[in-house]
Scaffold this motif. Structure first.
Motif, PDB file in Angstrom:
ATOM      1  N   PHE A   1       0.815  -1.216   0.000  1.00 22.08           N
ATOM      2  CA  PHE A   1       0.000   0.000   0.000  1.00 22.08           C
ATOM      3  C   PHE A   1       0.858   1.280   0.000  1.00 22.08           C
ATOM      4  O   PHE A   1       0.410   2.325  -0.472  1.00 22.08           O
ATOM      5  N   ILE A   2       2.078   1.212   0.519  1.00 25.58           N
ATOM      6  CA  ILE A   2       2.944   2.405   0.471  1.00 25.58           C
ATOM      7  C   ILE A   2       3.520   2.601  -0.938  1.00 25.58           C
ATOM      8  O   ILE A   2       4.181   3.608  -1.212  1.00 25.58           O
ATOM      9  N   TRP A   3       3.246   1.638  -1.813  1.00 32.36           N
ATOM     10  CA  TRP A   3       3.675   1.671  -3.228  1.00 32.36           C
ATOM     11  C   TRP A   3       2.487   2.110  -4.071  1.00 32.36           C
ATOM     12  O   TRP A   3       2.352   1.708  -5.213  1.00 32.36           O
ATOM     13  N   TRP A   4       1.597   2.876  -3.489  1.00 33.85           N
ATOM     14  CA  TRP A   4       0.246   3.095  -4.000  1.00 33.85           C
ATOM     15  C   TRP A   4       0.206   3.480  -5.482  1.00 33.85           C
ATOM     16  O   TRP A   4      -0.530   2.871  -6.265  1.00 33.85           O
ATOM     17  N   GLU A   5       0.971   4.469  -5.884  1.00 30.80           N
ATOM     18  CA  GLU A   5       0.873   4.978  -7.264  1.00 30.80           C
ATOM     19  C   GLU A   5       1.259   3.896  -8.268  1.00 30.80           C
ATOM     20  O   GLU A   5       0.642   3.754  -9.322  1.00 30.80           O
ATOM     21  N   TYR A   6       2.287   3.130  -7.936  1.00 30.33           N
ATOM     22  CA  TYR A   6       2.736   2.073  -8.847  1.00 30.33           C
ATOM     23  C   TYR A   6       1.744   0.908  -8.885  1.00 30.33           C
ATOM     24  O   TYR A   6       1.404   0.416  -9.960  1.00 30.33           O
TER      25      TYR A   6
ATOM     26  N   PRO B   1      -7.622   6.140  -0.015  1.00 32.08           N
ATOM     27  CA  PRO B   1      -6.742   5.391  -0.931  1.00 32.08           C
ATOM     28  C   PRO B   1      -7.168   3.933  -1.095  1.00 32.08           C
ATOM     29  O   PRO B   1      -7.074   3.373  -2.194  1.00 32.08           O
ATOM     30  N   LEU B   2      -7.657   3.335  -0.032  1.00 32.95           N
ATOM     31  CA  LEU B   2      -8.131   1.948  -0.148  1.00 32.95           C
ATOM     32  C   LEU B   2      -9.353   1.886  -1.065  1.00 32.95           C
ATOM     33  O   LEU B   2      -9.438   1.013  -1.940  1.00 32.95           O
ATOM     34  N   ARG B   3     -10.273   2.815  -0.861  1.00 33.90           N
ATOM     35  CA  ARG B   3     -11.499   2.830  -1.675  1.00 33.90           C
ATOM     36  C   ARG B   3     -11.168   2.885  -3.167  1.00 33.90           C
ATOM     37  O   ARG B   3     -11.815   2.249  -3.979  1.00 33.90           O
ATOM     38  N   GLU B   4     -10.120   3.616  -3.516  1.00 35.73           N
ATOM     39  CA  GLU B   4      -9.753   3.717  -4.939  1.00 35.73           C
ATOM     40  C   GLU B   4      -9.120   2.434  -5.468  1.00 35.73           C
ATOM     41  O   GLU B   4      -9.176   2.160  -6.658  1.00 35.73           O
TER      42      GLU B   4
END
Ligand code: SF4
Length: 332
Positions: A132-137, A164-167
């Protein structure tokens, strides 16, 4: 340069990140607790975008996911960093490293998807360190992967904010969440985090109807007491008694010198959890019975596992071939 999502400017060049519940305030040229989201002159940057520490084609059972395309292979990748700091971390060499402390290779989202398809895998798993800390990738790669018909899997500590989770949810097919103990003081003392955000994440994933399995790393003397297991099992039971629960054997790692979790402890906890939950497994230990799936209605063997050898002996699609009960399992 890719700019991070979920942050804002505080004052001058100081920024605040809202990706996970830490809400780090980050001064210029510094990183957040996770080590990978860095303030570059007033802009938050995900430093590990497309930078990969580990890549492999794994059995899906290794994630562990036992009820998601059993016996299939999944393209697995991870980077470095983590937003928790568990003192017993089994993957600490990458999770507790910064991008400068670990050799990384560049793998674009397009390249990851291409390789996952060339390897004829069921999909891509973001795993090894905290995805999750790699979110954009993971977001960009998951979008592409889905377009190509690949499944998307996350193996995560669940420590993320709701937006961020919802997306990510519409791009996710399965998740395994590491639930370390049903005890906030355990999270604070041993993991540098809190329990409630993890509970919220699990609940949201379940409500979204995404395939969900839970793992508990069992540490003798820390989180294995009958009372602690009862609390954990009771919570999972109240959410959904058919969620697969994996007890994973711990080995001495990072700052923790406890001996490997004794097989007797693994067995005792497994038996206790099976009294309430339909699907309970032992992992990281040779235990064929405790890694196989039995029908929760008639008790017959459904999926036989021995190491990573998997055979669906008692299944007809997602039903028990003996009594017809529908099994919570995603199959081809
Ligand atoms: S994702 Fe990283 S930088 Fe952002 S709040 Fe969490 S630990 Fe801090």
């Amino acid at each position: 340069m890719v700019e991070a999502r979920f942050w804002n400017t505080v004052t001058g060049k100081k920024v605040q990140c809202f990706l996970c519940p830490h809400h780090c305030m980050i001064s210029a040229q510094k990183s957040g607790i996770c080590r990978v989201r860095t303030n570059q002159n007033g802009i938050l940057v995900p430093e590990t975008y497309a930078r990969v520490s580990s890549i492999a084609v794994d059995p899906v059972e290794k994630k562990p996911l036992y009820h998601f395309f059993p016996g299939s292979r999944i393209f697995s990748m991870g980077s470095v960093g983590c937003n928790l700091g568990c003192y017993f971390c089994q993957n600490w060499r990458i999770s507790q490293a910064s991008p400068l402390e670990c050799p990384l290779q560049d793998v674009s989202p397009e390249e990851a998807v291409k390789r996952a398809m060339e390897e004829n895998t069921v999909g891509i798993a973001f795993t090894y360190n905290e995805p999750f800390i790699w979110w954009e990738y993971v977001f960009d790669t998951a979008k592409l992967a889905r377009k190509k018909g690949l499944k998307v899997v996350f193996v995560t500590n669940g420590y993320i904010e709701k937006e961020p989770l919802r997306e990510l949810l519409p791009l996710s097919d399965a998740m395994n969440i590491d639930l370390k103990a049903m005890d906030d003081s355990f999270y604070r003392k041993y993991c540098k985090g809190r329990l409630q955000p993890v509970i919220d994440t699990i609940t949201m994933i379940h409500e979204a109807g995404i395939h969900l399995e839970i793992t508990n790393l069992l540490l003798a003397g820390l989180n294995d007491s009958p009372v602690a297991i009862e609390r954990l099992v009771e919570w999972v039971y109240n959410l959904d008694s058919e969620i697969p629960l994996h007890f994973s054997r711990a080995f001495p790692a990072y700052q923790c010198n406890l001996p490997p979790t004794p097989p007797a402890v693994m067995g005792r906890v497994w038996r206790q959890a099976r009294e309430k939950l339909s699907y309970v497994y032992q992992g990281n230990i040779a235990a064929d019975e405790a890694s196989s799936t039995f029908c929760s209605s008639c008790g017959k063997l459904l999926v036989e596992r021995s190491g990573y050898a998997v055979s669906s002996v008692g299944l007809q699609r997602d039903r028990c071939r003996h009594c017809g009960k529908q099994v919570k399992m995603v199959v081809k």
